[in-house]
Every structure is written in C-alpha cells, then in structure tokens.
Write an enzyme that holds these catalytic residues in place. Structure first.
Site, short mmCIF file in Angstrom:
data_model
loop_
_atom_site.label_atom_id
_atom_site.label_comp_id
_atom_site.label_asym_id
_atom_site.label_seq_id
_atom_site.Cartn_x
_atom_site.Cartn_y
_atom_site.Cartn_z
N THR A 187 90.96 22.70 -83.02
CA THR A 187 92.32 22.84 -83.53
C THR A 187 92.91 21.46 -83.84
O THR A 187 92.55 20.48 -83.20
CB THR A 187 93.15 23.51 -82.42
OG1 THR A 187 92.60 24.81 -82.24
CG2 THR A 187 94.61 23.60 -82.74
N ARG A 215 92.09 38.84 -83.04
CA ARG A 215 92.49 37.94 -81.93
C ARG A 215 93.32 36.75 -82.44
O ARG A 215 92.99 36.11 -83.44
CB ARG A 215 91.23 37.44 -81.23
CG ARG A 215 91.49 36.48 -80.07
CD ARG A 215 91.39 35.02 -80.50
NE ARG A 215 91.49 34.11 -79.35
CZ ARG A 215 91.72 32.82 -79.47
NH1 ARG A 215 91.86 32.26 -80.66
NH2 ARG A 215 91.83 32.06 -78.41
N THR A 238 95.56 22.33 -77.57
CA THR A 238 94.25 22.78 -78.05
C THR A 238 93.42 23.14 -76.83
O THR A 238 93.54 22.53 -75.78
CB THR A 238 93.55 21.69 -78.88
OG1 THR A 238 92.20 22.10 -79.12
CG2 THR A 238 93.54 20.33 -78.20
N1 ASP Z 1 93.54 26.93 -78.96
C1 ASP Z 1 92.81 27.47 -80.08
C2 ASP Z 1 92.79 28.97 -79.97
O1 ASP Z 1 92.69 29.46 -78.86
C3 ASP Z 1 91.42 26.98 -80.19
C4 ASP Z 1 91.23 25.50 -80.11
O2 ASP Z 1 92.11 24.76 -79.69
O3 ASP Z 1 90.15 25.05 -80.46
O4 ASP Z 1 92.81 29.64 -80.97
#
Ligand code: ASP
Length: 329
Positions: A187, A215, A238
């Site tokens: 992210t 989701r 993230t």
């Molecule tokens: N936090 C993000 C999610 O759960 C994924 C990520 O940070 O890589 O969609």
C-alpha cells in the site's frame, strides 16, 4: 512480537520552529530484507519514493496545501508499477485489480474514499472528488466509477493495472490456497503539513493478493487506515488491514494525541503494539500539527521517506536504516 523493539523506534522529523512544511510517505511494509529484495527492486522502490517526495514537496515548497501534496505524492506512487496501488496493484482471487483509496483534510475533517474500483487510473483523485463533489464519504465499485465519469476522473482499461510479477504472485497464492494478510503488502500513503499549519493524509492500495468476496481492507476506511485532524495528527497505515480496522488504528492515534496529549511517537508505537498483540503486522506514518512525525512498523522493513523544509530527503527500506532521530520538539 518480532523486531518490535527495533522497528518501533519512531523517528522525529524536526522541531516546529525549524519546519514550516513537512512530508512523510510510505510504499508499504512486509518481509523487506536485503536478502529478499534484488538490487533492482531495491533501486526501483527508492527511485519511486524519491519521485513521490519530489511531487509532494514541489507543492509544499511553493506554499501549496497539505491536501494537494498528499494527493500529488500518492498519484506518483499509484502510477509506479513497483507499488501495490494503481498500476502494479495485486490481484484478487478472480484475477482482477480492485483498488481502494482515501483522503482526509485535517483542516475541516472532510474525507473521501472509494473501494473496489477497477477502471480509475488514480483512485486517490476519485476519493478526493467524492470528498469535494458528493455529499458522501465513501463510494464503492461501479457506482464510484459512474460518479467519477460524471466528474471527469480519468479512466483506463483494466489491463492497464496488470503487471506480470503481481499475476505470478496470484498464481502462487492460488496454488497454495493462501489468503494470508502477510503475503503481499505494498500500500502507498502520504501525510503532510503545509506552511499554514494544516495537515492531511491519503492512502491507496490494491489490497491483498487473492482477496475474495469484495473484501475491503483498512486503507479506505476513515479512522482505520487513514485519518487527519489538525487538532491531533495525520496518519496513513499499511499492513494486515483487518487488524487496523478492528483497532481503529489511525483514529486512535489521533485521539490519543488530541485527548491524552500523548506524543506522536508514543501514540503510534502504542497502537502498533496493540495490533501486534492481536496478531497483526504493519506500519504507520504519522505527522503532527507542529511538523514532527515519522514512522513506526513491526515488520523487517517499510518503504518510507520524508522531507521537510530545510532538511534533505531521507529514503529507507530496511529496519536498520533509520538515521539518528533529530531533536524532539
Ligand atoms: N492494508 C492493506 C489492506 O489490508 C494492505 C497493505 O497495506 O498492503 O488492504
């Protein structure tokens, strides 16, 4: 709680007397070690972070708003295939890129978010349009994109987002049957303080490889993965999104700063430790209204960078790369 002692050492940006504007960005967390990344991957991510810092600091150094700076920085990372947002996003179980993003203005606490879009080139810009041009905070899927079309937000063919590397990650996940919040994180996000003292936050993501059933993670959830309040701080998160949602991570950090007068560093570390206690992993970037800020993470690495008025940009990936903290305000 692996590496928590090291990684939670939060960097402080600078003292408020020195910093008028400041910008902190991230490109995700994960099993980021020197052994896991090829030199080419290491280089590509550092260059991507440098370009995003340039875009955001160009806004701030010319007296622009924090809100414009976080959008500008996140758009660069969305366009960069090295990161899991926009082009280069991870694939869902059905082989699609389903993109989530949010943006929040700490000055007014106006916020906008989108989830599950797959045609919008820059989801952060669509989130901003939701904030500024609709009476709502969050729009999803085809409805969000219909709204975007009405407001001239750029669309691309869904194939634009595809990269071979992410496709292979999905094939691997499908073979192993894994849905693991740790398989791929990447992210992107930004927090900024402008010369007028206002702060803002933005986050954008493809979510998690092999996600199903529509989701949605924490990134577009205001208060979970993204939050900004001039009275407290700005946060972009993230990591394993389900845990950040359950903890209300971004809002809790801001609430601790605002209501309990907890320092930015302690608030971020406490909330991250709470997430780790529940079994989640991840990281946060945080910036206070006085311009102090940095990052906190519980993974071996985090793509991260910061710059502020009067200070050279700093870019890091691995946990042991952090420079010595500057003086706490
Ligand atoms: N936090 C993000 C999610 O759960 C994924 C990520 O940070 O890589 O969609």
């Amino acid at each position: 709680m692996r590496a928590i002692g090291i990684a939670l050492g939060m960097m402080l940006m600078t003292s408020p007397a020195q910093a008028r504007w400041a910008l902190v960005i991230h490109g995700g967390v994960g099993e980021l070690t020197r052994a896991a990344l090829t030199p080419a991957q290491d280089k590509a991510h550092r260059e991507g972070l440098a370009h995003a810092l340039d875009a955001g600091s160009a806004v701030l150094s010319h007296g622009g708003a924090a809100l414009d700076a976080v959008e500008a920085a996140v758009r660069v990372l969305e366009d960069d295939p090295a990161f899991n947002a926009g082009r280069g996003a991870v694939f869902s179980h059905e082989g699609k890129n389903e993109l989530d993003a949010a943006i929040m203005d700490g000055r007014t606490r106006a916020a906008g978010a989108v989830a599950g879009v797959n045609r919008t080139r820059n989801p952060v810009t669509l989130a901003r349009a939701v904030m500024e041009k609709s009476p709502h905070v969050m729009l999803t899927g085809t409805g969000a994109e219909e709204f975007g079309r009405e407001h001239g937000i750029e669309e691309v063919d869904p194939g634009y987002f595809r990269t071979e590397e992410r496709w292979q990650e999905l094939q691997k996940a499908l073979r192993s049957g894994a849905f693991d919040g740790r398989t791929h994180m990447g992210t992107v996000g930004a927090v900024a303080r402008d010369a007028r003292g206002h702060i803002a936050a933005a986050t954008s993501t493809g979510g998690i490889t092999n996600k199903r059933w529509g989701r949605v993670g924490d990134s577009p959830i205001i208060g979970a993965g993204t939050y900004a309040d001039d009275r407290g701080c700005a946060v972009s998160a993230t990591g394993s999104g389900e845990y950040f949602i359950r903890v209300g991570a971004a809002h809790e950090i801001c609430a601790r700063v605002r209501l309990l007068n907890t320092s930015i560093r302690d608030a971020a570390n406490l909330v991250n430790a709470d997430i780790a206690q529940l079994g989640g992993t991840g990281g946060l970037i945080v910036l206070g209204r006085a311009g102090s800020g940095g990052w906190s993470f519980t993974t071996p690495g985090m793509y991260r960078a910061r710059v502020s008025e009067g200070h050279a940009p700093e870019i890091a990936i691995y946990a042991d790369e952090d420079p010595h903290p500057r003086a706490e305000p």
